[in-house]
Design an enzyme around this catalytic site. Sequence first.
Site, PDB file in Angstrom:
ATOM      1  N   SER A  46       0.831  -1.214   0.000  1.00 42.00           N
ATOM      2  CA  SER A  46       0.000   0.000   0.000  1.00 42.00           C
ATOM      3  C   SER A  46       0.859   1.256   0.000  1.00 42.00           C
ATOM      4  CB  SER A  46      -0.875   0.052   1.260  1.00 42.00           C
ATOM      5  OG  SER A  46      -2.137  -0.483   1.012  1.00 42.00           O
TER       6      SER A  46
ATOM      7  N   TRP B 255     -10.039   7.925   5.530  1.00 40.79           N
ATOM      8  CA  TRP B 255      -9.467   6.626   5.130  1.00 40.79           C
ATOM      9  C   TRP B 255      -8.328   6.824   4.151  1.00 40.79           C
ATOM     10  CZ3 TRP B 255     -10.152   3.011   8.270  1.00 40.79           C
ATOM     11  CH2 TRP B 255     -11.384   2.757   8.866  1.00 40.79           C
TER      12      TRP B 255
ATOM     13  N   GLU C 119     -10.016   0.743  -3.047  1.00 40.22           N
ATOM     14  CA  GLU C 119      -9.806   0.763  -4.505  1.00 40.22           C
ATOM     15  C   GLU C 119     -11.005   0.193  -5.265  1.00 40.22           C
ATOM     16  OE1 GLU C 119      -7.722   2.053  -6.416  1.00 40.22           O
ATOM     17  OE2 GLU C 119      -6.033   2.583  -5.132  1.00 40.22           O
TER      18      GLU C 119
HETATM   19  P1  TGC Z   1     -18.156   7.524 -14.826  1.00 39.73           P
HETATM   20  O1  TGC Z   1     -19.252   8.470 -15.232  1.00 39.73           O
HETATM   21  O2  TGC Z   1     -18.335   6.070 -15.058  1.00 39.73           O
HETATM   22  O3  TGC Z   1     -16.793   7.999 -15.505  1.00 39.73           O
HETATM   23  C1  TGC Z   1     -16.345   9.342 -15.428  1.00 39.73           C
HETATM   24  C2  TGC Z   1     -15.156   9.467 -16.380  1.00 39.73           C
HETATM   25  O4  TGC Z   1     -14.076   8.690 -15.898  1.00 39.73           O
HETATM   26  C3  TGC Z   1     -13.730   7.642 -16.839  1.00 39.73           C
HETATM   27  N1  TGC Z   1     -13.455   6.429 -16.040  1.00 39.73           N
HETATM   28  C4  TGC Z   1     -12.237   5.900 -15.903  1.00 39.73           C
HETATM   29  N2  TGC Z   1     -11.057   6.216 -16.435  1.00 39.73           N
HETATM   30  C5  TGC Z   1      -9.984   5.456 -16.087  1.00 39.73           C
HETATM   31  N3  TGC Z   1     -10.076   4.432 -15.232  1.00 39.73           N
HETATM   32  C6  TGC Z   1     -11.252   4.075 -14.682  1.00 39.73           C
HETATM   33  N4  TGC Z   1     -11.314   3.045 -13.819  1.00 39.73           N
HETATM   34  C7  TGC Z   1     -12.402   4.808 -15.012  1.00 39.73           C
HETATM   35  N5  TGC Z   1     -13.717   4.749 -14.652  1.00 39.73           N
HETATM   36  C8  TGC Z   1     -14.344   5.737 -15.297  1.00 39.73           C
HETATM   37  C9  TGC Z   1     -14.950   7.510 -17.718  1.00 39.73           C
HETATM   38  O5  TGC Z   1     -14.622   7.003 -18.988  1.00 39.73           O
HETATM   39  C10 TGC Z   1     -15.441   8.947 -17.784  1.00 39.73           C
HETATM   40  O6  TGC Z   1     -14.583   9.655 -18.666  1.00 39.73           O
HETATM   41  P2  TGC Z   1     -15.158  10.883 -19.534  1.00 39.73           P
HETATM   42  O7  TGC Z   1     -14.026  11.255 -20.436  1.00 39.73           O
HETATM   43  O8  TGC Z   1     -16.379  10.330 -20.244  1.00 39.73           O
HETATM   44  O9  TGC Z   1     -15.525  11.942 -18.569  1.00 39.73           O
HETATM   45  O10 TGC Z   1     -17.831   7.807 -13.292  1.00 39.73           O
HETATM   46  P3  TGC Z   1     -18.701   7.677 -12.023  1.00 39.73           P
HETATM   47  O11 TGC Z   1     -18.434   8.871 -11.206  1.00 39.73           O
HETATM   48  O12 TGC Z   1     -20.130   7.345 -12.341  1.00 39.73           O
HETATM   49  O13 TGC Z   1     -17.993   6.433 -11.315  1.00 39.73           O
HETATM   50  C11 TGC Z   1     -18.454   5.156 -11.382  1.00 39.73           C
HETATM   51  C12 TGC Z   1     -17.747   4.205 -10.341  1.00 39.73           C
HETATM   52  C13 TGC Z   1     -18.738   3.736  -9.291  1.00 39.73           C
HETATM   53  C14 TGC Z   1     -17.270   3.010 -11.133  1.00 39.73           C
HETATM   54  C15 TGC Z   1     -16.552   4.898  -9.648  1.00 39.73           C
HETATM   55  O14 TGC Z   1     -16.997   5.946  -8.878  1.00 39.73           O
HETATM   56  C16 TGC Z   1     -15.754   3.959  -8.770  1.00 39.73           C
HETATM   57  O15 TGC Z   1     -14.847   3.281  -9.266  1.00 39.73           O
HETATM   58  N6  TGC Z   1     -16.053   3.915  -7.446  1.00 39.73           N
HETATM   59  C17 TGC Z   1     -15.231   3.219  -6.473  1.00 39.73           C
HETATM   60  C18 TGC Z   1     -14.483   4.234  -5.632  1.00 39.73           C
HETATM   61  C19 TGC Z   1     -13.072   3.824  -5.367  1.00 39.73           C
HETATM   62  O16 TGC Z   1     -12.530   2.904  -5.946  1.00 39.73           O
HETATM   63  N7  TGC Z   1     -12.437   4.541  -4.489  1.00 39.73           N
HETATM   64  C20 TGC Z   1     -11.039   4.303  -4.196  1.00 39.73           C
HETATM   65  C21 TGC Z   1     -10.442   5.412  -3.370  1.00 39.73           C
HETATM   66  S1  TGC Z   1      -8.686   5.388  -3.343  1.00 39.73           S
HETATM   67  C22 TGC Z   1      -8.273   4.053  -2.435  1.00 39.73           C
HETATM   68  O17 TGC Z   1      -9.046   3.282  -2.019  1.00 39.73           O
HETATM   69  C23 TGC Z   1      -6.815   3.909  -2.215  1.00 39.73           C
HETATM   70  S2  TGC Z   1      -6.350   2.603  -1.243  1.00 39.73           S
HETATM   71  C24 TGC Z   1      -4.751   2.532  -1.743  1.00 39.73           C
HETATM   72  C25 TGC Z   1      -3.838   1.719  -0.955  1.00 39.73           C
HETATM   73  O18 TGC Z   1      -3.652   1.951   0.269  1.00 39.73           O
HETATM   74  O19 TGC Z   1      -3.210   0.826  -1.582  1.00 39.73           O
HETATM   75  P1  FAD Z   2     -19.486   2.314   1.195  1.00 37.20           P
HETATM   76  O1  FAD Z   2     -19.376   2.936  -0.154  1.00 37.20           O
HETATM   77  O2  FAD Z   2     -20.360   2.990   2.197  1.00 37.20           O
HETATM   78  O3  FAD Z   2     -19.967   0.813   1.019  1.00 37.20           O
HETATM   79  C1  FAD Z   2     -20.488   0.020   2.072  1.00 37.20           C
HETATM   80  C2  FAD Z   2     -21.018  -1.297   1.476  1.00 37.20           C
HETATM   81  O4  FAD Z   2     -22.058  -1.013   0.517  1.00 37.20           O
HETATM   82  C3  FAD Z   2     -19.926  -2.054   0.710  1.00 37.20           C
HETATM   83  O5  FAD Z   2     -20.099  -3.442   0.914  1.00 37.20           O
HETATM   84  C4  FAD Z   2     -20.224  -1.715  -0.749  1.00 37.20           C
HETATM   85  O6  FAD Z   2     -19.789  -2.719  -1.658  1.00 37.20           O
HETATM   86  C5  FAD Z   2     -21.743  -1.604  -0.732  1.00 37.20           C
HETATM   87  N1  FAD Z   2     -22.218  -0.725  -1.820  1.00 37.20           N
HETATM   88  C6  FAD Z   2     -22.007   0.608  -1.994  1.00 37.20           C
HETATM   89  N2  FAD Z   2     -22.577   1.040  -3.096  1.00 37.20           N
HETATM   90  C7  FAD Z   2     -23.180  -0.040  -3.674  1.00 37.20           C
HETATM   91  C8  FAD Z   2     -23.930  -0.249  -4.860  1.00 37.20           C
HETATM   92  N3  FAD Z   2     -24.177   0.742  -5.738  1.00 37.20           N
HETATM   93  N4  FAD Z   2     -24.416  -1.497  -5.121  1.00 37.20           N
HETATM   94  C9  FAD Z   2     -24.166  -2.526  -4.270  1.00 37.20           C
HETATM   95  N5  FAD Z   2     -23.454  -2.389  -3.118  1.00 37.20           N
HETATM   96  C10 FAD Z   2     -22.961  -1.160  -2.841  1.00 37.20           C
HETATM   97  N6  FAD Z   2      -9.547   6.169  -0.030  1.00 37.20           N
HETATM   98  C11 FAD Z   2      -8.793   7.162  -0.605  1.00 37.20           C
HETATM   99  O7  FAD Z   2      -9.313   8.061  -1.247  1.00 37.20           O
HETATM  100  N7  FAD Z   2      -7.429   7.149  -0.467  1.00 37.20           N
HETATM  101  C12 FAD Z   2      -6.778   6.190   0.239  1.00 37.20           C
HETATM  102  O8  FAD Z   2      -5.540   6.215   0.321  1.00 37.20           O
HETATM  103  C13 FAD Z   2      -7.543   5.168   0.867  1.00 37.20           C
HETATM  104  N8  FAD Z   2      -6.925   4.246   1.668  1.00 37.20           N
HETATM  105  C14 FAD Z   2      -7.702   3.394   2.416  1.00 37.20           C
HETATM  106  C15 FAD Z   2      -7.103   2.591   3.380  1.00 37.20           C
HETATM  107  C16 FAD Z   2      -7.879   1.773   4.193  1.00 37.20           C
HETATM  108  C17 FAD Z   2      -7.229   0.994   5.289  1.00 37.20           C
HETATM  109  C18 FAD Z   2      -9.282   1.691   3.977  1.00 37.20           C
HETATM  110  C19 FAD Z   2     -10.144   0.790   4.799  1.00 37.20           C
HETATM  111  C20 FAD Z   2      -9.870   2.458   3.013  1.00 37.20           C
HETATM  112  C21 FAD Z   2      -9.101   3.337   2.231  1.00 37.20           C
HETATM  113  N9  FAD Z   2      -9.704   4.217   1.315  1.00 37.20           N
HETATM  114  C22 FAD Z   2      -8.955   5.195   0.702  1.00 37.20           C
HETATM  115  C23 FAD Z   2     -11.158   4.282   1.211  1.00 37.20           C
HETATM  116  C24 FAD Z   2     -11.770   3.158   0.355  1.00 37.20           C
HETATM  117  O9  FAD Z   2     -11.518   3.391  -0.992  1.00 37.20           O
HETATM  118  C25 FAD Z   2     -13.265   3.108   0.671  1.00 37.20           C
HETATM  119  O10 FAD Z   2     -13.399   2.543   1.960  1.00 37.20           O
HETATM  120  C26 FAD Z   2     -14.033   2.311  -0.352  1.00 37.20           C
HETATM  121  O11 FAD Z   2     -14.048   2.965  -1.603  1.00 37.20           O
HETATM  122  C27 FAD Z   2     -15.486   2.016   0.084  1.00 37.20           C
HETATM  123  O12 FAD Z   2     -16.118   3.159   0.559  1.00 37.20           O
HETATM  124  P2  FAD Z   2     -16.867   3.137   1.982  1.00 37.20           P
HETATM  125  O13 FAD Z   2     -15.928   2.600   2.981  1.00 37.20           O
HETATM  126  O14 FAD Z   2     -17.437   4.494   2.201  1.00 37.20           O
HETATM  127  O15 FAD Z   2     -18.033   2.085   1.820  1.00 37.20           O
END
Ligand code: TGC
Ligand code: FAD
Length: 387
Positions: A90, A161, A366
Site C-alpha cells: 500500500s 481513510w 480501490e
Molecule cells: P463515470 O461516469 O463512469 O466515468 C467518469 C469518467 O471517468 C472515466 N473512467 C475511468 N477512467 C480510467 N479508469 C477508470 N477506472 C475509469 N472509470 C471511469 C470515464 O470514462 C469517464 O470519462 P469521460 O471522459 O467520459 O468523462 O464515473 P462515475 O463517477 O459514475 O464512477 C463510477 C464508479 C462507481 C465506477 C466509480 O466511482 C468507482 O470506481 N467507485 C469506487 C471508488 C473507489 O474505488 N475509491 C477508491 C479510493 S482510493 C483508495 O481506495 C486507495 S487505497 C490505496 C492503498 O492503500 O493501496
Molecule cells: P461504502 O461505499 O459505504 O460501502 C459500504 C457497502 O455497501 C460495501 O459493501 C459496498 O460494496 C456496498 N455498496 C455501496 N454502493 C453499492 C452499490 N451501488 N451497489 C451494491 N453495493 C454497494 N480512499 C482514498 O481516497 N485514499 C486512500 O488512500 C484510501 N486508503 C484506504 C485505506 C484503508 C485501510 C481503507 C479501509 C480504506 C481506504 N480508502 C482510501 C477508502 C476506500 O476506498 C473506501 O473505503 C471504499 O471505496 C469504500 O467506501 P466506503 O468505505 O465508504 O463504503
Amino acid sequence: MLDYVGLEADLSAEEKLIRDTAREFVAEEVAPDIADHYEAGTFPTELVPEMGDLGFYAPNLEGYGSPNVSERAYGLLMQELEACDSGLRSMASVQGALVMYPIHAFGSEAQKEAWLPALGQGEAVGCFGLTEPAHGSNPSGMETRAERDADGFVLNGEKTWITNAPIADVAVVWAKLTSEEGSPVRGFLVETDRDGVETPKIDDKLSMRASVTGGIVLDDARIPEENVLPEVSGMKGPLSCLTQARYGIAWGAVGAARDCFETAREYQTERDQFGGPIARFQIQQEKLAEMATQITLAQLLAYRLADLKERGDLRPQQVSMAKRNNVRMARDQARVAREMLGGNGITTDYSPMRHMSNLETVYTYEGTHDIHSLILGEDLTGIAAFE
Ligand code: TGC
Ligand code: FAD
C-alpha cells in the site's frame, strides 16, 4: 516459490533482478519485524527512503528519475511487497500509482520537477485524498470544494481513510471547483504543512495495521494557483489513477496468497499428528491443490494484464476483473491457510491470519468487490446498475 506453470521462464533478466531485489529487501529488512509492527499498529517509516533508493516507487514511469521498467516488473515488485504485508505494498502503490502517476500524467512541468524526483527517492511522502466520510463507493458525490480567490484557491472539506495521510508531505486532493461552470472535479497538490490542513490518524483499525491511515481536514486551506493539476478535469482524473493502483493490487494479492500457501505447505510437512506429517492426509492435500490452482489462475490473469498494459490495450474493466478476482481469491485462500495451521494459525508467529485480516481492507479499498461486480456488469450488458 509457487510457479506451477513456469512463468519464471518468460521473465527478462531485468524483471528477475527487480523481483529478486524486492524479495531480498523484504526478507532482510521487513519480514523480521513486520508482525511487531502489525501488533503495534505502526509502519516502518525508516524504510521509506531505502525503498526509494531501491526504485520501488513508480519505476514504470518514464523520466524525472523513474527508469520506465516493464509493467510486468512493476507487477512482480507489488507481488513481492504484498507477500510480506499488504501495508508495505500500500505504501508503495499509493506513493507511485496514486501520487506520482497523477503528477506525471496531469501535472505541469514545474510540478513534475518539484515532486517526482523527491517522491521517487522517498525523500517526500504523498497521499491521495478521494474518499470522504459520506462518499466512498460514489466519490463523484464529493463535498470538498475549491474556490478561486485572488492568489489561488481556498479548499474546504474532509477526506477520510487516506493511506499515508498522517506521514505525508503532500496530498493529491480531489475537489469540486465551484467557481467554474459545472463545478468540475480538479486535482490539487496540497502541502500538508499549510495553514488549514490537518491529517489526523485513524487508530482503531483491526486490518492493515502495519500501514498509516488518516484523514485530511481542509479548513480554508489556501493554495497557490500553480498547485492545481492543469491537465485534467472531471472524474476521469481520480478514476484513471485508481486503474493504475488496482493493477498493482491485482498483482499484490497474488503475493499475499502465495505467502499463505508457502506457509501452509511448510507447516503441513513439518507438523506431525497421528504419527506423521499432516501433509499426508488427503483432506490437507486437496486444500493445497486447490490453493495452488487458484493462485496459478490469478497469476495468469495478472501476467496477461501486464502484456495488455505494456502495449497500451488495457481497459479499466479488465483491471476491475483482475482486482475483483485476485483479491477475493487471496482472501479465501488466506483463510484456508490459517485453518491448516490449527491453533498456531491465529498467532502473529505465522503470516496467514495477518494477511487474511489485511485482505479485508484490500477487498474494500480501490473499489469494493461489489463495485467491481457492477463495473463488469455494466461492461457486459451495457446497463449501469450503480444507482
Ligand atoms: P463515470 O461516469 O463512469 O466515468 C467518469 C469518467 O471517468 C472515466 N473512467 C475511468 N477512467 C480510467 N479508469 C477508470 N477506472 C475509469 N472509470 C471511469 C470515464 O470514462 C469517464 O470519462 P469521460 O471522459 O467520459 O468523462 O464515473 P462515475 O463517477 O459514475 O464512477 C463510477 C464508479 C462507481 C465506477 C466509480 O466511482 C468507482 O470506481 N467507485 C469506487 C471508488 C473507489 O474505488 N475509491 C477508491 C479510493 S482510493 C483508495 O481506495 C486507495 S487505497 C490505496 C492503498 O492503500 O493501496
Ligand atoms: P461504502 O461505499 O459505504 O460501502 C459500504 C457497502 O455497501 C460495501 O459493501 C459496498 O460494496 C456496498 N455498496 C455501496 N454502493 C453499492 C452499490 N451501488 N451497489 C451494491 N453495493 C454497494 N480512499 C482514498 O481516497 N485514499 C486512500 O488512500 C484510501 N486508503 C484506504 C485505506 C484503508 C485501510 C481503507 C479501509 C480504506 C481506504 N480508502 C482510501 C477508502 C476506500 O476506498 C473506501 O473505503 C471504499 O471505496 C469504500 O467506501 P466506503 O468505505 O465508504 O463504503
